[in-house]
Design a protein around this motif. Structure first.
Motif, PDB file in Angstrom:
ATOM      1  N   ARG A 228      39.361  34.804  46.395  1.00  0.00           N
ATOM      2  CA  ARG A 228      39.984  35.729  45.473  1.00  0.00           C
ATOM      3  C   ARG A 228      41.199  35.570  45.482  1.00  0.00           C
ATOM      4  O   ARG A 228      41.764  35.866  46.344  1.00  0.00           O
ATOM      5  CB  ARG A 228      39.682  36.683  43.751  1.00  0.00           C
ATOM      6  CG  ARG A 228      40.018  37.895  44.837  1.00  0.00           C
ATOM      7  CD  ARG A 228      39.539  38.918  44.464  1.00  0.00           C
ATOM      8  NE  ARG A 228      40.021  40.170  45.032  1.00  0.00           N
ATOM      9  CZ  ARG A 228      40.148  41.466  44.009  1.00  0.00           C
ATOM     10  NH1 ARG A 228      39.466  41.850  43.765  1.00  0.00           N
ATOM     11  NH2 ARG A 228      40.264  42.403  45.216  1.00  0.00           N
ATOM     12  N   LEU A 234      48.942  35.429  40.807  1.00  0.00           N
ATOM     13  CA  LEU A 234      48.173  35.032  38.831  1.00  0.00           C
ATOM     14  C   LEU A 234      49.408  35.070  38.225  1.00  0.00           C
ATOM     15  O   LEU A 234      49.464  34.346  37.171  1.00  0.00           O
ATOM     16  CB  LEU A 234      46.961  35.064  39.088  1.00  0.00           C
ATOM     17  CG  LEU A 234      45.894  35.115  39.317  1.00  0.00           C
ATOM     18  CD1 LEU A 234      44.657  36.868  39.847  1.00  0.00           C
ATOM     19  CD2 LEU A 234      44.677  33.855  39.097  1.00  0.00           C
ATOM     20  N   GLU A 248      45.800  35.783  29.066  1.00  0.00           N
ATOM     21  CA  GLU A 248      45.589  34.388  30.013  1.00  0.00           C
ATOM     22  C   GLU A 248      44.997  35.328  31.209  1.00  0.00           C
ATOM     23  O   GLU A 248      44.117  35.548  31.597  1.00  0.00           O
ATOM     24  CB  GLU A 248      45.575  33.455  29.393  1.00  0.00           C
ATOM     25  CG  GLU A 248      44.179  32.394  29.846  1.00  0.00           C
ATOM     26  CD  GLU A 248      42.693  33.026  28.912  1.00  0.00           C
ATOM     27  OE1 GLU A 248      42.108  32.531  29.716  1.00  0.00           O
ATOM     28  OE2 GLU A 248      43.109  33.174  27.916  1.00  0.00           O
ATOM     29  N   ALA A 249      45.796  35.177  32.053  1.00  0.00           N
ATOM     30  CA  ALA A 249      46.191  35.804  33.099  1.00  0.00           C
ATOM     31  C   ALA A 249      45.773  37.038  33.149  1.00  0.00           C
ATOM     32  O   ALA A 249      44.657  37.387  34.146  1.00  0.00           O
ATOM     33  CB  ALA A 249      47.853  35.239  33.553  1.00  0.00           C
ATOM     34  N   ARG A 251      43.288  38.156  31.637  1.00  0.00           N
ATOM     35  CA  ARG A 251      41.910  38.916  31.342  1.00  0.00           C
ATOM     36  C   ARG A 251      41.334  37.526  32.234  1.00  0.00           C
ATOM     37  O   ARG A 251      40.439  38.032  33.251  1.00  0.00           O
ATOM     38  CB  ARG A 251      41.769  37.231  30.138  1.00  0.00           C
ATOM     39  CG  ARG A 251      42.064  38.708  28.751  1.00  0.00           C
ATOM     40  CD  ARG A 251      41.596  38.037  27.721  1.00  0.00           C
ATOM     41  NE  ARG A 251      42.533  36.959  27.231  1.00  0.00           N
ATOM     42  CZ  ARG A 251      43.556  37.816  26.407  1.00  0.00           C
ATOM     43  NH1 ARG A 251      44.090  38.183  25.851  1.00  0.00           N
ATOM     44  NH2 ARG A 251      44.598  36.386  25.978  1.00  0.00           N
ATOM     45  N   LYS A 252      42.262  36.594  32.721  1.00  0.00           N
ATOM     46  CA  LYS A 252      41.057  35.958  33.800  1.00  0.00           C
ATOM     47  C   LYS A 252      41.380  37.412  35.325  1.00  0.00           C
ATOM     48  O   LYS A 252      39.884  36.757  36.214  1.00  0.00           O
ATOM     49  CB  LYS A 252      41.723  34.977  34.562  1.00  0.00           C
ATOM     50  CG  LYS A 252      41.357  33.455  35.431  1.00  0.00           C
ATOM     51  CD  LYS A 252      42.034  32.771  35.353  1.00  0.00           C
ATOM     52  CE  LYS A 252      41.255  31.546  36.279  1.00  0.00           C
ATOM     53  NZ  LYS A 252      42.359  29.585  36.135  1.00  0.00           N
ATOM     54  N   ALA A 253      42.006  37.487  35.391  1.00  0.00           N
ATOM     55  CA  ALA A 253      42.487  38.088  36.900  1.00  0.00           C
ATOM     56  C   ALA A 253      41.150  39.859  37.155  1.00  0.00           C
ATOM     57  O   ALA A 253      40.736  40.126  37.601  1.00  0.00           O
ATOM     58  CB  ALA A 253      43.751  39.661  36.389  1.00  0.00           C
ATOM     59  N   GLU A 256      37.956  37.205  35.902  1.00  0.00           N
ATOM     60  CA  GLU A 256      36.854  36.292  36.948  1.00  0.00           C
ATOM     61  C   GLU A 256      37.165  36.533  38.094  1.00  0.00           C
ATOM     62  O   GLU A 256      36.239  37.036  38.889  1.00  0.00           O
ATOM     63  CB  GLU A 256      37.601  34.827  36.087  1.00  0.00           C
ATOM     64  CG  GLU A 256      37.552  33.743  37.440  1.00  0.00           C
ATOM     65  CD  GLU A 256      37.467  32.511  37.017  1.00  0.00           C
ATOM     66  OE1 GLU A 256      37.819  31.440  37.869  1.00  0.00           O
ATOM     67  OE2 GLU A 256      38.345  32.370  35.894  1.00  0.00           O
ATOM     68  N   TYR A 257      38.280  37.016  37.844  1.00  0.00           N
ATOM     69  CA  TYR A 257      38.352  37.348  39.761  1.00  0.00           C
ATOM     70  C   TYR A 257      38.051  39.356  40.054  1.00  0.00           C
ATOM     71  O   TYR A 257      38.482  39.305  41.186  1.00  0.00           O
ATOM     72  CB  TYR A 257      39.904  37.290  40.349  1.00  0.00           C
ATOM     73  CG  TYR A 257      39.884  35.307  39.990  1.00  0.00           C
ATOM     74  CD1 TYR A 257      39.720  34.946  41.041  1.00  0.00           C
ATOM     75  CD2 TYR A 257      40.838  35.098  39.132  1.00  0.00           C
ATOM     76  CE1 TYR A 257      39.148  33.408  40.881  1.00  0.00           C
ATOM     77  CE2 TYR A 257      41.250  33.573  39.492  1.00  0.00           C
ATOM     78  CZ  TYR A 257      40.488  32.963  39.883  1.00  0.00           C
ATOM     79  OH  TYR A 257      40.344  31.608  40.268  1.00  0.00           O
TER      80      TYR A 257
END
Length: 283
Positions: A228, A234, A248-249, A251-253, A256-257
């Motif tokens: 990751r 990020l 959004e970053a 939520r992605k962190a 997803e990561y």
């Protein structure tokens, strides 16, 4: 179950371990150990490997191997496969000798190669098999310090070269370096994602290789962490992005990561509860 992430590339250095099936012994005596070392020598020569260190214990072994041609799996199939055949033939048995796939940790040379070289040869002392390494025949220690003849397939130049230009001085300093580590903690606390032992800069350098692997969702959680991006990547401008982009970053962190909400909150300078609401879509 997803298979362990395996990283192979030219010039990679690995700490390799393989254990006996059901924790049984893979070496019954010196004849078995000599056979394994002979096969290891053949594998090193055939695959063009550099073997920096090794240690054979009763039910497992350790290798510190460099692969200039990025052919780890090919060589390990030969090493473990041929040894299994010889072991079974000699002892009149069939079936697996080694448990599952071998484990291979990618090691950063400058940061960890020396540390692992001494960690590996100290295994018999830690296991209380011997009180001093001078009494243990089945590791690379004696050859590295010059107490026994060095096998043609064992590479000691890089390790000794870190201590002195003169070989004898280097060997004395190496022996002292190993002795000083008897009571030091294991370097494995620094392993990232079960597959990488190196600095953040080194892991960043390997990112193109990591990103060429399967989707994160198909990799076990602990191994996912190795590939990751760093949180600071990020959030390149913490607290200054457009709120929608920032959320959004976040939520992605997390999703997803798989960063923890506490780590994300610290990075973006928000309260934990605020980060939790953003991730869960609560206004």
């Amino acid at each position: 179950m997803a298979r362990p992430l395996r990283l192979e590339f030219s010039g990679a250095i690995y700490h390799i371990t393989a254990r006996g099936n059901a924790q049984e012994s893979i070496f019954h005596d010196g004849v078995d150990r000599e056979a394994f070392l002979s096969i290891l020598g053949e594998t090193v020569a055939r695959c063009g490997w550099l073997c920096h260190a090794y240690c054979l214990m009763n039910n497992h072994y350790h290798l510190l191997v460099e692969t200039p041609d990025g052919n780890l799996s090919h060589g390990m199939r030969q090493l473990n496969g041929v040894y299994t055949q010889r072991f079974n033939r000699r002892h009149g048995r069939v079936g697996h000798v080694l448990q599952g796939r071998f484990k291979a940790i990618v090691v950063e040379r400058d940061a960890y190669l020396l540390e692992l070289a001494r960690y590996i040869v100290l295994n018999p002392v830690r296991a209380k098999a011997v009180s001093t390494l001078s009494r243990y025949r089945w590791s690379s220690y004696l050859a590295t310090v010059g107490s026994v003849a060095q096998p043609a397939w064992l590479t000691t130049d890089w390790i000794l070269g870190q201590f002195a230009k003169g070989r004898r001085v280097a060997q004395r300093r190496y022996a002292r370096f190993v002795a000083e580590a008897r009571n030091l903690p294991s370097p494995w606390t620094a392993v990232q994602g079960q597959v990488l032992l190196g600095s953040e800069r080194y892991i960043e350098k390997l990112r193109p290789i990591l990103e060429g692997k399967q989707d994160l969702a198909k990799i076990p959680r602990a191994q996912c962490l190795a590939r990751r991006p760093a949180l600071k990547r990020l959030f390149s401008r913490p607290g200054r992005e457009d709120k929608r982009v920032r959320d959004e970053a976040i939520r992605k962190a997390c999703l997803e990561y798989r960063y923890s909400m506490a780590a994300i909150a610290k990075q973006v300078n928000l309260h934990y509860s605020t980060v939790s609401k953003i991730i869960n879509g609560v206004r």
